[in-house]
Design an enzyme around this catalytic site. Sequence first.
Site, short mmCIF file in Angstrom:
data_model
loop_
_atom_site.label_atom_id
_atom_site.label_comp_id
_atom_site.label_asym_id
_atom_site.label_seq_id
_atom_site.Cartn_x
_atom_site.Cartn_y
_atom_site.Cartn_z
N THR A 144 2.61 0.12 7.52
CA THR A 144 2.05 1.37 8.02
C THR A 144 3.00 1.90 9.09
O THR A 144 3.06 1.36 10.20
CB THR A 144 0.65 1.14 8.62
OG1 THR A 144 -0.21 0.63 7.61
CG2 THR A 144 0.07 2.45 9.16
N LYS A 184 -1.57 7.37 4.73
CA LYS A 184 -2.02 6.15 5.40
C LYS A 184 -2.33 6.39 6.87
O LYS A 184 -3.36 5.94 7.39
CB LYS A 184 -0.96 5.06 5.24
CG LYS A 184 -1.20 3.79 6.03
CD LYS A 184 -2.49 3.08 5.67
CE LYS A 184 -2.55 1.74 6.39
NZ LYS A 184 -3.88 1.12 6.29
#
Length: 306
Positions: free
Chosen positions: A101, A179
Amino acid sequence: MAPSLAWIGLGNMGRGMCKNLVQKGNLDRPLIIYNRTTKRASELSSSLPTSKSLVAESIKEVVEKSGIIFTCVGDDKAIEETINTALEYEVRGKLFVDCSTVHPDTTALLEKKIHSKGAEFVACPVFGAPAMADAGQLICVLAGPEASVAKVEPYTKGVIGRAIIDFRGQTPSKATLMKVIGNTFILNMVEMLAEGHVLAEKSELGVENLQKFLEIMFPAPYMAYSKRLSTGDYYGREEPLFAVNLARKDSGHALNIAKSSGARMRAVELADEHLGAVQKHEGPRGDLAGIYGVVREESGMHFGSK
């Protein structure tokens, strides 16, 4: 014969994903695993079926022995260092798949560097907690050239995940943008639960009554986090489920993207403020769910419930 697979990064998400690749990925050869702390890689390998994994001693070894290289590391600096090291060796024709991420700008930079060396790149960040990674129930966001995504897809749904969000044909940075924005929903959910739990306690509704409502209206992630708050599993863990420094990295990315896009996310600003207080109280062992402890203190209660 399918190319050899390698995995770099064995945090509390990566370990479960590796396990499922070995058990469900129909690999022709052992999964090559690497972690900066070799002990963690050795421990994982010993827990997997015999001869189904191989511990690499260096990123050089990973590159030399594999055709598809998955990465899942904690932050932007870590993934940049990992990829920069990998690109010091011959990578032409190999495929890098990043599950980290990170900021979409970081993903775009990685894409440019990897392509310049003649390799392929797919972004594959995932949604889900460590328990979902262990159970192979993650949601995978796939983005990159269609041909490259097609090579990665067989290892996602039914292996490390239960579903995919398909952005094939779009730039890989769209996956990490999704995300980061998606994680703001999780941040805000925890903030809402923390405030709701405290009000239920202070108003004498009671947490058990609140959870009856949550079970009917907001099952799954809401109830999972609610149980963590009510049982005291939001502080004092040896290994946080969602480390506060990583949560704050995500909120920082979201706020940065919002500012550069001409938007404002007031709820995320509040969550980020509370995460900063969790860091001060718990240090590196702090967890995203520790927001509840901060909200408790703001309401004249103790940080810990137990």
